[in-house]
Design a protein around this motif. Structure first.
Motif, PDB file in Angstrom:
ATOM      1  N   ARG A 135       0.834  -1.211   0.000  1.00  0.00           N
ATOM      2  CA  ARG A 135       0.000   0.000   0.000  1.00  0.00           C
ATOM      3  C   ARG A 135       0.864   1.254   0.000  1.00  0.00           C
ATOM      4  O   ARG A 135       0.641   2.178  -0.790  1.00  0.00           O
ATOM      5  CB  ARG A 135      -0.915   0.018   1.239  1.00  0.00           C
ATOM      6  N   LYS A 136       1.862   1.292   0.864  1.00  0.00           N
ATOM      7  CA  LYS A 136       2.711   2.476   0.965  1.00  0.00           C
ATOM      8  C   LYS A 136       3.562   2.655  -0.296  1.00  0.00           C
ATOM      9  O   LYS A 136       3.751   3.779  -0.773  1.00  0.00           O
ATOM     10  CB  LYS A 136       3.595   2.376   2.214  1.00  0.00           C
ATOM     11  N   SER A 137       4.074   1.553  -0.837  1.00  0.00           N
ATOM     12  CA  SER A 137       4.910   1.638  -2.034  1.00  0.00           C
ATOM     13  C   SER A 137       4.102   2.154  -3.224  1.00  0.00           C
ATOM     14  O   SER A 137       4.561   3.024  -3.966  1.00  0.00           O
ATOM     15  CB  SER A 137       5.516   0.270  -2.366  1.00  0.00           C
ATOM     16  N   THR A 138       2.878   1.629  -3.409  1.00  0.00           N
ATOM     17  CA  THR A 138       2.067   2.063  -4.544  1.00  0.00           C
ATOM     18  C   THR A 138       1.563   3.495  -4.366  1.00  0.00           C
ATOM     19  O   THR A 138       1.244   4.166  -5.354  1.00  0.00           O
ATOM     20  CB  THR A 138       0.878   1.127  -4.771  1.00  0.00           C
ATOM     21  N   ALA A 139       1.479   3.961  -3.115  1.00  0.00           N
ATOM     22  CA  ALA A 139       1.112   5.363  -2.887  1.00  0.00           C
ATOM     23  C   ALA A 139       2.253   6.280  -3.305  1.00  0.00           C
ATOM     24  O   ALA A 139       2.026   7.371  -3.832  1.00  0.00           O
ATOM     25  CB  ALA A 139       0.753   5.586  -1.418  1.00  0.00           C
ATOM     26  N   ARG A 140       3.496   5.812  -3.083  1.00  0.00           N
ATOM     27  CA  ARG A 140       4.656   6.625  -3.465  1.00  0.00           C
ATOM     28  C   ARG A 140       4.859   6.605  -4.977  1.00  0.00           C
ATOM     29  O   ARG A 140       5.117   7.638  -5.595  1.00  0.00           O
ATOM     30  CB  ARG A 140       5.911   6.118  -2.744  1.00  0.00           C
ATOM     31  N   ASN A 141       4.758   5.415  -5.573  1.00  0.00           N
ATOM     32  CA  ASN A 141       4.860   5.275  -7.022  1.00  0.00           C
ATOM     33  C   ASN A 141       4.279   3.918  -7.413  1.00  0.00           C
ATOM     34  O   ASN A 141       4.893   2.883  -7.137  1.00  0.00           O
ATOM     35  CB  ASN A 141       6.307   5.379  -7.506  1.00  0.00           C
ATOM     36  N   PRO A 142       3.108   3.878  -8.045  1.00  0.00           N
ATOM     37  CA  PRO A 142       2.446   2.601  -8.331  1.00  0.00           C
ATOM     38  C   PRO A 142       3.198   1.709  -9.299  1.00  0.00           C
ATOM     39  O   PRO A 142       3.068   0.485  -9.256  1.00  0.00           O
ATOM     40  CB  PRO A 142       1.092   3.040  -8.919  1.00  0.00           C
ATOM     41  N   ASN A 143       3.997   2.289 -10.178  1.00  0.00           N
ATOM     42  CA  ASN A 143       4.642   1.487 -11.214  1.00  0.00           C
ATOM     43  C   ASN A 143       5.836   0.689 -10.715  1.00  0.00           C
ATOM     44  O   ASN A 143       6.204  -0.320 -11.316  1.00  0.00           O
ATOM     45  CB  ASN A 143       5.085   2.386 -12.366  1.00  0.00           C
ATOM     46  N   ALA A 144       6.456   1.120  -9.631  1.00  0.00           N
ATOM     47  CA  ALA A 144       7.642   0.420  -9.124  1.00  0.00           C
ATOM     48  C   ALA A 144       7.300  -1.018  -8.754  1.00  0.00           C
ATOM     49  O   ALA A 144       7.963  -1.966  -9.187  1.00  0.00           O
ATOM     50  CB  ALA A 144       8.225   1.172  -7.931  1.00  0.00           C
ATOM     51  N   PHE A 145       6.246  -1.187  -7.981  1.00  0.00           N
ATOM     52  CA  PHE A 145       5.899  -2.539  -7.541  1.00  0.00           C
ATOM     53  C   PHE A 145       5.295  -3.357  -8.672  1.00  0.00           C
ATOM     54  O   PHE A 145       5.586  -4.546  -8.822  1.00  0.00           O
ATOM     55  CB  PHE A 145       4.936  -2.473  -6.355  1.00  0.00           C
ATOM     56  N   LEU A 146       4.460  -2.718  -9.492  1.00  0.00           N
ATOM     57  CA  LEU A 146       3.855  -3.442 -10.613  1.00  0.00           C
ATOM     58  C   LEU A 146       4.905  -3.972 -11.580  1.00  0.00           C
ATOM     59  O   LEU A 146       4.729  -5.024 -12.189  1.00  0.00           O
ATOM     60  CB  LEU A 146       2.888  -2.532 -11.362  1.00  0.00           C
ATOM     61  N   SER A 147       6.015  -3.255 -11.735  1.00  0.00           N
ATOM     62  CA  SER A 147       7.047  -3.669 -12.690  1.00  0.00           C
ATOM     63  C   SER A 147       7.708  -4.980 -12.296  1.00  0.00           C
ATOM     64  O   SER A 147       8.358  -5.623 -13.120  1.00  0.00           O
ATOM     65  CB  SER A 147       8.114  -2.570 -12.809  1.00  0.00           C
ATOM     66  N   LEU A 148       7.546  -5.411 -11.041  1.00  0.00           N
ATOM     67  CA  LEU A 148       8.220  -6.616 -10.554  1.00  0.00           C
ATOM     68  C   LEU A 148       7.350  -7.867 -10.636  1.00  0.00           C
ATOM     69  O   LEU A 148       7.835  -8.967 -10.402  1.00  0.00           O
ATOM     70  CB  LEU A 148       8.637  -6.413  -9.090  1.00  0.00           C
TER      71      LEU A 148
END
Length: 400
Positions: A135-148
Motif C-alpha cells: 500500500r505504501k509503495s504504490t502510494a509513493r509510485n504505483p509502477n515500481a511494484f507493478l514492474s516486478l
C-alpha cells in the motif's frame, strides 16, 4: 523515516540504522545494514541490545495488527487516519525499496501457502505487514511494484499472482476513494483470493494445454476450497466473500454459485477484474502474457456480461488505457514504452521513445508527454513481435 523500536519488533527486511548499546553487547561490526539473514536476526535477538533504530525508507517497517473477525467496512476510522500521507517519488527512487518488499513478500506468501497445505496455523500477521508495505509503495509510485510482478515461473506463479492481485486491488480501491483500512482489507483479499489453488494434485492450475472436463471441475472448486480454509481462520467477511466469488460474472455464467449483477459484491467484482488482468499479462513457464495495453483491449471487448461496468472503468482509470510497460508505435514513426499516466488523458500517457522506424535504428531515449505534443499512439505492440520486426533486443536496450 528513522524510527526507534524494541528489539523484539525486529524482522528480516528491516534496515538497521543504529544499535542502542555498547559495541561489546552485539556481534555486528557494521553500524548500518540491511537485515537479510536469519542467523543475523537470531544473533540480534540473543544479544544484550534492548532497542535500536531502523530506517523505513530503506527497509521494512514494524508489523501491524492483523484484521480479523470484524469486516473493515464496519469499523469507524478517525479522519486523521484515513489519509495515506505517502509522498510521491520517482520510479527510480522507489524501485529499490519495492524490490526488497517484493523479495520478502515472495518468502512470506510461499510460507503461508505451505502452511495451508500442511494444515498449520497461518501467519497472517506477516502477510498483512506485506499488504501494508505494498500500500505504501504504490502510494509513493504505483509502477515500481507493478514492474516486478509480471514475469512468473511455474514454481512461484501462484505466489506472485497473489501479490500482483493484491497490488492491483489496493490501487483500484484507492481510485474508488476508499479509506486506508479498506485499502488494507481489499489488498488482503487480493492476496488470499486464490489460496484454494495451492496443493492441487498434479499441479493442475499450471497444467500445459487444455484441461479435461474432470480436471476443470476440480479447478472450479478452488474458491470454495479457499473459503473453507479462510473461514476456519476467522478472516473478515470481505476477504471470505472475495475468495468465494471472484469467478462470478455479471451475466450469471460464473462459478461457484452462478451469481449475477447486484448479487455479487463490489469487492468480488474488483477482484474479478484484477485477477483477470494479471492472468492475461503474466509470463510463465508455459506461455507469454500479452502486453498490458492489449490486455485492457481484450477485457474491454469482453466486459459486457463479465465485469461490472463502473468498476471496470475505474480499473482502466487506475492503470490507464495504455498501462505502464505497454510498447507502442507513434504516428511520428517512433517506438516507445509507456512509463507513466498523464493527468490530462488516459489515451495520452507519458512514454519513453527509443527507436525510429523511419531511420530503422535506436534513437536517443527521452520521455515524451503525449498530452503536450502533436504525436499520438497508432498501435500497441507485443515484445516478441516487435523484436523480430525491428531486429532489436529489448532487454539489452533496458526496455523490458
Amino acid at each position: 523515516m528513522k524510527k526507534q523500536i524494541k528489539v523484539h519488533e525486529v524482522r528480516l527486511g528491516m534496515y538497521i540504522d543504529e544499535l542502542c548499546g555498547r559495541w561489546i553487547d552485539h556481534p555486528f561490526w557494521k553500524k548500518t545494514f540491511l537485515l537479510e539473514q536469519q542467523k543475523d536476526l537470531d544473533d540480534l535477538l540473543a544479544s544484550g541490545i534492548k532497542e535500536l533504530w531502523i530506517d523505513t525508507d530503506q527497509g521494512l517497517d514494524v508489523e501491524i495488527e492483523v484484521i480479523q473477525e470484524t469486516p473493515a467496512l464496519e469499523k469507524e476510522i478517525p479522519d486523521e487516519q484515513k489519509g495515506e500521507n505517502e509522498p510521491s517519488v520517482l520510479l527510480v527512487d522507489e524501485i529499490k525499496r519495492a524490490r526488497k518488499i517484493h523479495a520478502q513478500g515472495r518468502v512470506d506468501v510461499t510460507d503461508l501457502f505451505k502452511a495451508t497445505f500442511n494444515n498449520e496455523e497461518l501467519r497472517l500477521d506477516r502477510v498483512l505487514v506485506l499488504v501494508d508495505e505494498i500500500r505504501k509503495s504504490t502510494a509513493r509510485n504505483p509502477n515500481a511494484f507493478l514492474s516486478l510482478t509480471r514475469t512468473k515461473t511455474k514454481e512461484d506463479y501462484l505466489c506472485l499472482h497473489s501479490i500482483a492481485t493484491c497490488t492491483l486491488m489496493i490501487m483500484l480501491a484507492r481510485t474508488l476513494e476508499m479509506d486506508q483500512e479498506t485499502l488494507l482489507s481489499a489488498g488482503l483479499a487480493g492476496m488470499l483470493h486464490d489460496i484454494g489453488n495451492f496443493g492441487f494434485p498434479g499441479d493442475l492450475p499450471n497444467k500445459r494445454g487444455k484441461l479435461t472436463p474432470e480436471e476443470y471441475g476440480i479447478i472450479k472448486n478452488h474458491p470454495l476450497r479457499g473459503w473453507k480454509i479462510l473461514k476456519a481462520h476467522h478472516l473478515n467477511n470481505m476477504v471470505l466473500d472475495v475468495c468465494l466469488h471472484h469467478h462470478e460474472r455479471s451475466d450469471g455464467k460464473g462459478y461457484p454459485e452462478g451469481l449475477s449483477k447486484d448479487a455479487i459484491s463490489s469487492f468480488a467484482q474488483m477482484a474479478a477484474v484484477c485477477d483477470t488482468y494479471d492472468t492475461l499479462i503474466s509470463h510463465n513457464s508455459y506461455s507469454k502474457g500479452i502486453s498490458p495495453g492489449n490486455a485492457i483491449r481484450e477485457m474491454t471487448r469482453s466486459q459486457e456480461g463479465q465485469f461490472d461496468k463502473a468498476i471496470f472503468h475505474a480499473f482502466v482509470k487506475t492503470v490507464g488505457f495504455y498501462p505502464f510497460g505497454t510498447l507502442v508505435k507513434l504516428k511520428s514513426g517512433r517506438v516507445a514504452v509507456v512509463e507513466e499516466q498523464s493527468k490530462k488523458s488516459l489515451a495520452e500517457p507519458i512514454v519513453r521513445v527509443f527507436f525510429s522506424t523511419r531511420i530503422d535504428e535506436p534513437i536517443f531515449q527521452e520521455w515524451v508527454d503525449l498530452s503536450k505534443v502533436p504525436d499520438k499512439i497508432v498501435s500497441v505492440e507485443e515484445a516478441d513481435k516487435l523484436e523480430e520486426e525491428l531486429r532489436i533486443n529489448l532487454k539489452v536496450m533496458s526496455i523490458i
